[in-house]
Design a protein around this motif. Sequence first.
Motif, short mmCIF file in Angstrom:
data_model
loop_
_atom_site.label_atom_id
_atom_site.label_comp_id
_atom_site.label_asym_id
_atom_site.label_seq_id
_atom_site.Cartn_x
_atom_site.Cartn_y
_atom_site.Cartn_z
N ASP A 1 -10.28 30.99 12.22
CA ASP A 1 -10.53 30.55 13.59
C ASP A 1 -10.04 31.68 14.49
OD1 ASP A 1 -10.51 29.45 16.14
OD2 ASP A 1 -9.92 27.47 15.44
N ASN A 2 -10.97 32.48 14.98
CA ASN A 2 -10.58 33.65 15.78
C ASN A 2 -9.95 33.25 17.11
OD1 ASN A 2 -11.49 35.40 13.79
ND2 ASN A 2 -13.50 35.68 14.74
N ALA A 3 -10.31 32.10 17.62
CA ALA A 3 -9.71 31.63 18.88
C ALA A 3 -8.23 31.32 18.72
CB ALA A 3 -10.46 30.40 19.38
N LYS A 4 -7.84 30.98 17.49
CA LYS A 4 -6.44 30.63 17.22
C LYS A 4 -5.70 31.71 16.44
CE LYS A 4 -7.23 25.63 17.20
NZ LYS A 4 -7.10 24.37 16.43
N ASN A 5 -6.39 32.83 16.18
CA ASN A 5 -5.79 33.91 15.38
C ASN A 5 -5.20 33.38 14.08
OD1 ASN A 5 -6.42 35.59 17.48
ND2 ASN A 5 -4.35 36.39 17.79
N THR A 6 -5.97 32.52 13.43
CA THR A 6 -5.47 31.83 12.24
C THR A 6 -6.49 31.89 11.11
OG1 THR A 6 -4.12 30.33 13.58
CG2 THR A 6 -4.63 29.63 11.34
N VAL A 7 -5.99 32.10 9.91
CA VAL A 7 -6.80 32.03 8.71
C VAL A 7 -6.29 30.88 7.86
CG1 VAL A 7 -5.40 33.76 7.49
CG2 VAL A 7 -7.77 33.35 6.78
N TYR A 8 -7.21 30.19 7.21
CA TYR A 8 -6.88 29.00 6.43
C TYR A 8 -7.26 29.17 4.96
CZ TYR A 8 -6.91 26.98 11.12
OH TYR A 8 -6.67 26.73 12.45
N LEU A 9 -6.61 28.40 4.12
CA LEU A 9 -7.00 28.33 2.71
C LEU A 9 -6.98 26.85 2.32
CD1 LEU A 9 -7.79 30.06 0.25
CD2 LEU A 9 -5.41 29.84 -0.52
N GLN A 10 -8.17 26.30 2.14
CA GLN A 10 -8.30 24.94 1.64
C GLN A 10 -8.29 24.98 0.13
OE1 GLN A 10 -8.47 21.89 3.32
NE2 GLN A 10 -8.31 21.02 1.26
N MET A 11 -7.36 24.29 -0.47
CA MET A 11 -7.18 24.32 -1.92
C MET A 11 -7.40 22.91 -2.48
SD MET A 11 -3.87 26.83 -2.28
CE MET A 11 -2.75 25.59 -1.66
N ASN A 12 -8.42 22.77 -3.30
CA ASN A 12 -8.75 21.50 -3.92
C ASN A 12 -8.62 21.61 -5.43
OD1 ASN A 12 -9.45 20.49 -1.35
ND2 ASN A 12 -11.58 21.15 -1.59
N SER A 13 -8.57 20.47 -6.09
CA SER A 13 -8.48 20.43 -7.56
C SER A 13 -7.38 21.35 -8.07
CB SER A 13 -9.83 20.81 -8.17
OG SER A 13 -10.86 19.96 -7.72
N LEU A 14 -6.23 21.24 -7.47
CA LEU A 14 -5.13 22.14 -7.81
C LEU A 14 -4.66 21.94 -9.24
CD1 LEU A 14 -3.27 21.99 -4.42
CD2 LEU A 14 -3.99 24.09 -5.56
N LYS A 15 -4.26 23.06 -9.84
CA LYS A 15 -3.78 23.10 -11.21
C LYS A 15 -2.35 23.63 -11.24
CE LYS A 15 -8.43 24.42 -12.77
NZ LYS A 15 -9.21 25.44 -13.51
N SER A 16 -1.66 23.37 -12.32
CA SER A 16 -0.27 23.84 -12.42
C SER A 16 -0.20 25.36 -12.30
CB SER A 16 0.35 23.38 -13.74
OG SER A 16 -0.40 23.85 -14.84
N GLU A 17 -1.23 26.05 -12.77
CA GLU A 17 -1.22 27.50 -12.70
C GLU A 17 -1.44 28.04 -11.29
OE1 GLU A 17 -3.03 25.57 -14.80
OE2 GLU A 17 -5.03 26.47 -15.16
#
Length: 113
Positions: A71-87
């Motif tokens: 989101d360039n207006a918020k100077n923010t980068v995101y990482l959506q993480m689904n189906s997370l694994k122990s690794e």
Amino acid sequence: VQLVESGGGLVQPGGSLRLSCAASGIIFKFASMAWYRQAPGNQRELVAAITSGGSTNYADSVKGRFTISRDNAKNTVYLQMNSLKSEDTAVYYCNAATPTWPWGQGTQVTVSS
């Protein structure tokens, strides 16, 4: 330049988390950004990257499960993480797609039942 990561936590396998990275001191909209992670005893590795134009690429280990966005207006980068694994357990950091700036404190992601 300051990078502040947030959003980590403890989650069960199969769960989801959304990480955020707020950047300051840079012209964010022109920067290609990336998420990295470092697990204990391992080197820091690239997880996902996004160009200023929105093109993305991912490490093979997270393809189809993680999504990077910005989101360039918020100077923010995101990482959506689904189906997370122990690794996926690691400290997650953001930086330029070619690491250029001082690393932030990172945010701990722990995937465990």
